[in-house]
Design a protein around this motif. Structure first.
Motif, PDB file in Angstrom:
ATOM      1  N   LEU A 295       0.831  -1.207   0.000  1.00 54.26           N
ATOM      2  CA  LEU A 295       0.000   0.000   0.000  1.00 54.26           C
ATOM      3  C   LEU A 295       0.863   1.255   0.000  1.00 54.26           C
ATOM      4  O   LEU A 295       0.613   2.202  -0.758  1.00 54.26           O
ATOM      5  N   LEU A 296       1.889   1.297   0.844  1.00 50.95           N
ATOM      6  CA  LEU A 296       2.734   2.492   0.941  1.00 50.95           C
ATOM      7  C   LEU A 296       3.434   2.767  -0.384  1.00 50.95           C
ATOM      8  O   LEU A 296       3.546   3.925  -0.817  1.00 50.95           O
ATOM      9  N   ARG A 297       3.902   1.735  -1.058  1.00 46.92           N
ATOM     10  CA  ARG A 297       4.577   1.929  -2.339  1.00 46.92           C
ATOM     11  C   ARG A 297       3.602   2.478  -3.382  1.00 46.92           C
ATOM     12  O   ARG A 297       3.950   3.339  -4.195  1.00 46.92           O
ATOM     13  N   ALA A 298       2.360   1.972  -3.341  1.00 41.71           N
ATOM     14  CA  ALA A 298       1.364   2.460  -4.296  1.00 41.71           C
ATOM     15  C   ALA A 298       1.030   3.922  -4.034  1.00 41.71           C
ATOM     16  O   ALA A 298       0.937   4.733  -4.965  1.00 41.71           O
ATOM     17  N   TYR A 299       0.853   4.270  -2.767  1.00 40.97           N
ATOM     18  CA  TYR A 299       0.541   5.661  -2.443  1.00 40.97           C
ATOM     19  C   TYR A 299       1.704   6.584  -2.792  1.00 40.97           C
ATOM     20  O   TYR A 299       1.499   7.731  -3.211  1.00 40.97           O
ATOM     21  N   ALA A 300       2.931   6.103  -2.633  1.00 44.12           N
ATOM     22  CA  ALA A 300       4.090   6.933  -2.969  1.00 44.12           C
ATOM     23  C   ALA A 300       4.070   7.338  -4.434  1.00 44.12           C
ATOM     24  O   ALA A 300       4.550   8.419  -4.803  1.00 44.12           O
ATOM     25  N   GLY A 301       3.478   6.495  -5.273  1.00 44.57           N
ATOM     26  CA  GLY A 301       3.390   6.808  -6.693  1.00 44.57           C
ATOM     27  C   GLY A 301       2.448   7.950  -7.016  1.00 44.57           C
ATOM     28  O   GLY A 301       2.415   8.407  -8.161  1.00 44.57           O
ATOM     29  N   THR A 302       1.672   8.418  -6.022  1.00 43.70           N
ATOM     30  CA  THR A 302       0.746   9.523  -6.272  1.00 43.70           C
ATOM     31  C   THR A 302       1.329  10.878  -5.880  1.00 43.70           C
ATOM     32  O   THR A 302       0.659  11.900  -6.036  1.00 43.70           O
ATOM     33  N   LEU A 303       2.558  10.903  -5.368  1.00 42.87           N
ATOM     34  CA  LEU A 303       3.155  12.167  -4.936  1.00 42.87           C
ATOM     35  C   LEU A 303       3.304  13.125  -6.119  1.00 42.87           C
ATOM     36  O   LEU A 303       3.737  12.738  -7.210  1.00 42.87           O
ATOM     37  N   SER A 304       2.949  14.374  -5.875  1.00 38.74           N
ATOM     38  CA  SER A 304       3.054  15.410  -6.904  1.00 38.74           C
ATOM     39  C   SER A 304       3.337  16.736  -6.211  1.00 38.74           C
ATOM     40  O   SER A 304       2.613  17.121  -5.276  1.00 38.74           O
ATOM     41  N   GLU A 305       4.402  17.406  -6.627  1.00 38.29           N
ATOM     42  CA  GLU A 305       4.793  18.671  -6.009  1.00 38.29           C
ATOM     43  C   GLU A 305       4.915  18.525  -4.498  1.00 38.29           C
ATOM     44  O   GLU A 305       4.555  19.417  -3.737  1.00 38.29           O
ATOM     45  N   GLY A 306       5.387  17.353  -4.079  1.00 34.17           N
ATOM     46  CA  GLY A 306       5.600  17.124  -2.659  1.00 34.17           C
ATOM     47  C   GLY A 306       4.350  16.830  -1.867  1.00 34.17           C
ATOM     48  O   GLY A 306       4.393  16.795  -0.635  1.00 34.17           O
ATOM     49  N   MET A 307       3.220  16.584  -2.546  1.00 28.31           N
ATOM     50  CA  MET A 307       1.954  16.322  -1.858  1.00 28.31           C
ATOM     51  C   MET A 307       1.408  14.963  -2.248  1.00 28.31           C
ATOM     52  O   MET A 307       1.517  14.531  -3.396  1.00 28.31           O
ATOM     53  N   LEU A 308       0.781  14.293  -1.277  1.00 28.72           N
ATOM     54  CA  LEU A 308       0.152  12.996  -1.499  1.00 28.72           C
ATOM     55  C   LEU A 308      -1.256  13.202  -2.024  1.00 28.72           C
ATOM     56  O   LEU A 308      -2.000  14.056  -1.528  1.00 28.72           O
ATOM     57  N   ALA A 309      -1.624  12.411  -3.024  1.00 30.09           N
ATOM     58  CA  ALA A 309      -2.983  12.510  -3.563  1.00 30.09           C
ATOM     59  C   ALA A 309      -3.989  12.120  -2.500  1.00 30.09           C
ATOM     60  O   ALA A 309      -3.769  11.214  -1.703  1.00 30.09           O
ATOM     61  N   ASN A 310      -5.115  12.814  -2.509  1.00 29.27           N
ATOM     62  CA  ASN A 310      -6.219  12.505  -1.608  1.00 29.27           C
ATOM     63  C   ASN A 310      -7.391  12.080  -2.481  1.00 29.27           C
ATOM     64  O   ASN A 310      -8.122  12.910  -2.994  1.00 29.27           O
ATOM     65  N   THR A 311      -7.546  10.782  -2.676  1.00 27.13           N
ATOM     66  CA  THR A 311      -8.575  10.285  -3.587  1.00 27.13           C
ATOM     67  C   THR A 311      -9.954  10.517  -2.997  1.00 27.13           C
ATOM     68  O   THR A 311     -10.283   9.974  -1.950  1.00 27.13           O
ATOM     69  N   ALA A 312     -10.750  11.308  -3.668  1.00 24.66           N
ATOM     70  CA  ALA A 312     -12.073  11.653  -3.164  1.00 24.66           C
ATOM     71  C   ALA A 312     -13.053  10.513  -3.405  1.00 24.66           C
ATOM     72  O   ALA A 312     -12.809   9.612  -4.206  1.00 24.66           O
ATOM     73  N   ASP A 313     -14.180  10.547  -2.701  1.00 18.99           N
ATOM     74  CA  ASP A 313     -15.200   9.524  -2.865  1.00 18.99           C
ATOM     75  C   ASP A 313     -15.817   9.536  -4.261  1.00 18.99           C
ATOM     76  O   ASP A 313     -16.485   8.581  -4.661  1.00 18.99           O
ATOM     77  N   THR A 314     -15.596  10.604  -5.004  1.00 23.88           N
ATOM     78  CA  THR A 314     -16.072  10.650  -6.387  1.00 23.88           C
ATOM     79  C   THR A 314     -15.169   9.846  -7.316  1.00 23.88           C
ATOM     80  O   THR A 314     -15.515   9.611  -8.469  1.00 23.88           O
ATOM     81  N   GLY A 315     -14.014   9.439  -6.803  1.00 18.30           N
ATOM     82  CA  GLY A 315     -13.043   8.748  -7.635  1.00 18.30           C
ATOM     83  C   GLY A 315     -12.013   9.684  -8.229  1.00 18.30           C
ATOM     84  O   GLY A 315     -11.011   9.246  -8.794  1.00 18.30           O
ATOM     85  N   ALA A 316     -12.218  11.000  -8.091  1.00 18.49           N
ATOM     86  CA  ALA A 316     -11.264  11.973  -8.606  1.00 18.49           C
ATOM     87  C   ALA A 316     -10.054  12.060  -7.682  1.00 18.49           C
ATOM     88  O   ALA A 316     -10.162  11.878  -6.468  1.00 18.49           O
ATOM     89  N   VAL A 317      -8.906  12.345  -8.259  1.00 22.00           N
ATOM     90  CA  VAL A 317      -7.684  12.526  -7.479  1.00 22.00           C
ATOM     91  C   VAL A 317      -7.507  14.011  -7.199  1.00 22.00           C
ATOM     92  O   VAL A 317      -7.501  14.830  -8.115  1.00 22.00           O
ATOM     93  N   GLU A 318      -7.373  14.358  -5.937  1.00 19.11           N
ATOM     94  CA  GLU A 318      -7.215  15.749  -5.532  1.00 19.11           C
ATOM     95  C   GLU A 318      -5.998  15.872  -4.623  1.00 19.11           C
ATOM     96  O   GLU A 318      -5.609  14.921  -3.945  1.00 19.11           O
TER      97      GLU A 318
END
Length: 602
Positions: A295-318
């Motif tokens: 899980l941690l490795r997968a979440y690390a792949g969402t880092l952008s501009e030093g921020m972790l993606a916060n996947t919303a309940d809509t399915g959108a990445v914010e």
């Protein structure tokens, strides 16, 4: 999901609920399977229970309930009808959207058992009514297929075909939402149970409709065995830890990209902040580090501009939290410390150093370390970036722009974590080594408030905010906490914030305090972080108490009673700030369970 009585009180209650492409997308299929028993005398007894729009409760099978219990996490109902006793057990089939339902004659007989299937096919957050077309039902050799989406299989199927109109969900009425829906009677199953021990098995499943799951009786037995294995793997020290370990398992799911965490049932999906706060309790306290690593490795792949993606309940990445990324640093630090996973530390350390670099130079929403004191500042018009993120009509209720205390406790903890991982791996230190001492010094200078407490926010438009909130607990409880707790201060804070289910989010008497988390969506969102109790914060509170030599056992003991009063075997999301502190929000919440489990392992 349902109730002990059998009454469907929420739009989310049903037997077969099918996961979609994201952890937040779910559809309700088989809503109810109502037992009807024909006794040897010829009397017909209905064991189902429904409430209708006119307030009537009929049938009222709950009046015949003789018992309910959870056995290895599998629910069992028992009805007594004179000398006839009938039991029902329900279990999910791991790894696929399938449910197994078993009815057993325990005493008396012979009886004729009829099971009436009430169906729909809709998003769990909505309703379906007779104003639209009925669900399409196609008969099969052993049951039916509904809407081409799921199949129900059992003995002696007889097709139905009519609406049950005006089913009422009283809990949705309390939440200020539409409480009514209509259900489609798809048909009934029939079995003769001649003597005690004989069973009637029904299965319902989606996906691979021509590939049925194992027989319902085998599935129930397998579910119990799996649950015992989950608990044994967690090596609980007592029955409460065993219950929490099994509760934790419900939040860990697998998607097409690997393991993930459902923040809470019935309405949340996956949220990075919730996942990272819950990480240690869900994965490390239950000996699931291998899944956690994935899980941690997968979440690390969402880092952008030093921020972790916060996947919303809509399915959108914010990318809309200031603390989610910092909790990610904390989760990695705890994983490496507990699991001894230096390979993961070496793999992710460059990304973590990049997180620090972006926070020092600045990233989205004005998130940037202040060169003057090294503390992290965050805020933008209309944004609510901390965990206190409720909005009403798009306006944050508690924006907390500036330098929130728990954010900077997490920032310092994150800097120290990166330094610690550098030391473990032998990788030369980066900017964290220079930033950490300055931030620690700045914290010690800026946050102290009268009486040994800490300001909730500094550097805001109105200066230092001494409002009494529980956020300062993280400054005393994180592994690399920037401040040391004091027992007298904790007791003083506890006198105004603590309840049997955890601390209030705002002290009574403070401006804007709301003691009831009830009413319309706007009323509930207003109260969400202005007095509502949050059980997950019991974990940081107990950790702080342990650091001053206290046990915190009394706080943990209060939660034991809660395990049997709301979401059975689990811990709720929230509770009213005012007595009697009735539970609210999701009855099953990941970080509530995780933090209680972690605290019990200290």
């Amino acid at each position: 999901m349902g109730t002990v009585s059998g009454l469907r009180t929420r739009r989310y209650h049903g037997l077969l609920i099918v996961a979609g492409d994201t952890p937040a997308s779910r559809r309700l299929g088989l809503a109810a399977l109502d037992p009807v028993v024909t006794l040897p005398s010829g009397a017909v007894v209905r064991l189902g229970v429904h409430e209708w729009s006119d307030g009537a409760v009929a049938p009222a099978g709950h009046r015949l309930l003789a018992g309910f219990t959870l056995i290895d996490g599998v629910p069992r109902w028992r009805w007594r009808l004179g000398d006839v006793v009938v039991e029902r057990e329900i279990a999910a089939v791991p790894g696929r959207p399938a449910i197994a339902i078993v009815h057993r004659l325990v005493a008396g007989g012979p009886v004729r058992l009829t099971l009436e299937a009430l169906c729909t096919w809709r998003d769990v957050h909505g309703e379906r009514t007779a104003e639209g077309p009925p669900p399409a039902v196609a008969a099969t050799a052993d049951g039916c297929v509904v809407e081409g989406a799921y199949r129900i299989s059992g003995p002696g199927f007889t097709p139905g075909g009519e609406w049950f109109r005006g089913v009422r969900h009283r809990a949705e009425d309390e939440r200020g939402l539409n409480p009514a829906e209509d259900l489609w009677y798809a048909g009934s199953f029939h079995a003769d149970l001649g003597r005690p021990g004989e069973i009637a098995e029904v299965s319902a499943w989606a996906g691979g409709l021509d590939d049925p799951p194992p027989a319902a009786g085998r599935s129930v037995t397998a579910a119990r065995l799996r649950n015992r294995e989950v608990v044994a793997a967690a090596a609980p020290a007592d029955e409460t830890q065993a219950t929490l370990a099994l509760a934790a398992d419900a939040f860990v799911v697998r998607t097409g990209t690997g393991p993930d965490v459902v923040a809470g049932y019935p309405w949340f999906g996956s949220w990075s902040r919730d996942t990272m706060i819950a990480y240690e309790g869900l994965f490390l306290s239950t000996n699931r580090a291998a899944e956690g690593r994935e899980l941690l490795r997968a979440y690390a792949g969402t880092l952008s501009e030093g921020m972790l993606a916060n996947t919303a309940d809509t399915g959108a990445v914010e990318y809309n939290t200031v603390d989610g990324t910092l909790w990610f640093l904390h989760a990695i630090g705890r994983h490496v410390a507990v699991a001894g996973d230096d390979d993961l530390a070496a793999e992710l350390l460059p990304l973590l150093r990049d997180v620090v670099t972006h926070h020092l130079s600045g990233t989205r929403y004005g998130i940037r370390a202040d060169p003057a004191d090294g503390l992290l500042r965050a805020g933008a018009p209309g944004a609510a970036l901390t965990w206190m993120d409720a909005r009403v009509d798009g306006v944050p209720v508690t924006a907390r722009a500036g330098k929130p205390v728990e954010v900077n406790a997490l920032w310092i903890n994150g800097l120290a974590t990166v330094m610690e991982l550098s030391a473990r791996t032998g990788i030369p230190p980066g900017p964290a080594e220079r930033a950490c001492p300055q931030a620690r010094e700045g914290f010690g200078r800026r946050y102290p408030a009268p009486g040994g407490l800490l300001h909730d926010v500094v550097g805001g438009a109105e200066g230092a905010d001494p409002v009494l909130r529980p956020n300062q607990l993280l400054a005393w409880s994180l592994p690399h906490a920037p401040a040391r707790p004091d027992r007298a201060v904790l007791d003083r804070l506890g006198a105004v914030l603590l309840t049997p289910l955890g601390p209030r989010s705002l002290a009574p008497g403070e401006r804007g305090y709301s003691g009831r988390h009830r009413g319309t969506p706007a009323e509930r969102d207003t109260a969400y972080h202005t007095g509502t109790v949050w059980p997950w914060l019991t974990g940081p509170w107990v950790t702080a108490l342990r650091r001053v030599g206290a046990s915190g056992e009394d706080l943990l003991a209060d939660a034991e009673a809660h395990l049997s009063e709301h979401g059975l075997g689990s811990i709720s999301e929230t509770a009213d700030g005012d007595p009697p502190h009735r539970a609210t929000g999701c009855p099953f919440q990941a970080w509530s369970v995780a933090e209680h489990l972690r605290a019990r392992r200290l």
